[in-house]
Enzyme design. Structure first.
Site, short mmCIF file in Angstrom:
data_model
loop_
_atom_site.label_atom_id
_atom_site.label_comp_id
_atom_site.label_asym_id
_atom_site.label_seq_id
_atom_site.Cartn_x
_atom_site.Cartn_y
_atom_site.Cartn_z
NE ARG A 36 -34.18 2.08 -3.24
CZ ARG A 36 -34.66 1.33 -2.34
NH1 ARG A 36 -34.38 -0.18 -2.34
NH2 ARG A 36 -35.30 1.57 -1.01
CD GLU B 71 -38.93 2.01 3.98
OE1 GLU B 71 -37.90 1.33 4.49
OE2 GLU B 71 -38.34 3.17 2.99
CD GLU C 288 -33.51 3.32 1.71
OE1 GLU C 288 -33.22 2.65 2.84
OE2 GLU C 288 -34.68 3.52 1.47
CG HIS D 10 -36.09 6.61 3.25
ND1 HIS D 10 -36.24 5.24 3.37
CD2 HIS D 10 -35.41 7.10 4.23
CE1 HIS D 10 -35.47 4.93 4.58
NE2 HIS D 10 -35.11 6.06 5.33
CG HIS E 144 -40.56 1.36 -1.42
ND1 HIS E 144 -39.97 0.24 -1.94
CD2 HIS E 144 -39.56 1.61 -0.29
CE1 HIS E 144 -38.79 -0.16 -1.31
NE2 HIS E 144 -38.68 0.72 -0.33
CG ASP F 229 -38.23 4.95 0.04
OD1 ASP F 229 -38.00 5.00 -1.19
OD2 ASP F 229 -37.48 3.96 0.51
CD GLU G 31 -37.05 -3.82 -1.58
OE1 GLU G 31 -36.49 -4.12 -0.47
OE2 GLU G 31 -36.94 -2.53 -2.11
C1 LER Z 1 -35.49 0.57 3.30
O1 LER Z 1 -35.63 1.66 3.80
C2 LER Z 1 -36.21 0.20 2.09
O2 LER Z 1 -36.50 1.21 1.37
C3 LER Z 1 -36.27 -1.22 1.59
O3 LER Z 1 -35.99 -1.02 0.17
C4 LER Z 1 -35.03 -2.11 2.02
O4 LER Z 1 -35.01 -2.97 1.23
MN MN Z 2 -36.62 3.17 2.45
#
Ligand code: LER
Ligand code: MN
Length: 270
Positions: A217, A152, A246, A211, A188, A185, A158
């Site tokens: 978020r 991912e 998520e 995701h 992100h 995701d 992060e």
């Molecule tokens: C985990 O799927 C994710 O998106 C991250 O932000 C974990 O910190």
């Molecule tokens: Mn994620």
């Protein structure tokens, strides 16, 4: 479009696991809400009662499309790129220990934050080499059991390793395993990608899992991402997999999970 949502099998610091702990109650609740599957965040497979999990998911008619592994980093500090070789070895063995359960449920193993960060004093090229080696070893170990791994890309706040889909695609080239792909995701991507739809098209058949969370978020529909366009672009790649929620349990887990499924099913009806 099959929908799942993240449930951590144990209490966890990670905030965007919508549901945490209380396995039986939460699985039944997720099924009642109308989800087709549950993505499990598992710190250590040794802590999971497989028979109970098998029984409950069968009773609830829930699939397990993916297993998140990031808590081994978040709670224990394990990573593929730690300068200490013992920590790297423990991280690799931890990921390998997810293979039997992933194989049993047909789940993708997620490589999120367990990849680590470039720690102070470590040469970034060295960290990438450790990452490629670890992913190669884990992907090879997963092949005989028919398991796929999905890396991912995670935003710059992060991790310092693999923030964008372009970096993810380069890494796939370096690892060179057919069972190694990407998890995209939207949270992100909103931070790192110049054009979310273009990046989805570029990743194409390398997308192994997906995701969804909105720009803030929160659940899809609570921010300013265009999920109609994003999910239509994803479908146009031929993606046969799951769309997994998520997001933060805001204003609370129940409301967010319910709103997400209402909004995503509405998009699906178009
Ligand atoms: C985990 O799927 C994710 O998106 C991250 O932000 C974990 O910190
Ligand atoms: Mn994620």
């Amino acid at each position: 479009m099959r929908l799942s949502i993240v449930l951590s099998t144990q209490p966890a610091k990670f905030q965007a696991a919508t549901f945490k702990g209380r396995l039986e109650t939460n699985l039944r609740h997720i099924a009642v809400l109308g989800y087709d599957g549950v993505e499990l965040a598992i710190r250590d497979p040794k802590l999971v009662d497989l028979n109970k999990l098998e029984r409950l998911t069968r009773e609830c008619k829930l699939s397990i499309p993916a297993i998140g592994t990031g808590q081994a980093w978040g709670e224990e500090g394990l990573s593929f790129t730690d300068p200490d070789p013992l920590v790297r070895r423990l991280a690799i063995e931890r990921i390998k220990s997810h293979i039997p359960i992933a194989s049993h449920f047909g789940a993708v193993i997620i490589i999120g934050l367990i990849r680590g960060i470039v720690k102070p004093g470590v040469d970034p090229a060295q960290a990438m080499d450790w990452l490629v080696e670890a992913l190669g070893e884990c992907s090879s170990a997963a092949i005989p059991q028919g398991v796929r791994l999905a890396l991912e890309p995670i935003n710059r706040f992060e991790t310092t390793l693999i923030n964008s889909t372009a970096q993810g695609l380069d890494l796939i080239e370096r690892v060179g395993a057919d069972n190694f792909g990407l998890l995209l995701d939207t949270f992100h991507m909103n931070i790192e990608e110049p054009d979310i739809q273009a990046s989805i098209r570029q990743c194409g058949t390398r997308i192994f899992h997906f995701h969804v969370a909105d720009s803030n978020r929160w659940y899809p529909g609570a921010g300013h991402l265009d999920f109609m366009s994003i999910l239509m672009t994803l479908a146009a790649t031929g993606y046969p997999g799951w769309v997994s929620g998520e997001f933060l349990p805001k204003p609370d887990a129940e409301t967010s999970a319910r709103q997400a499924i209402v909004n995503l099913r509405q998009i699906q009806s178009f």
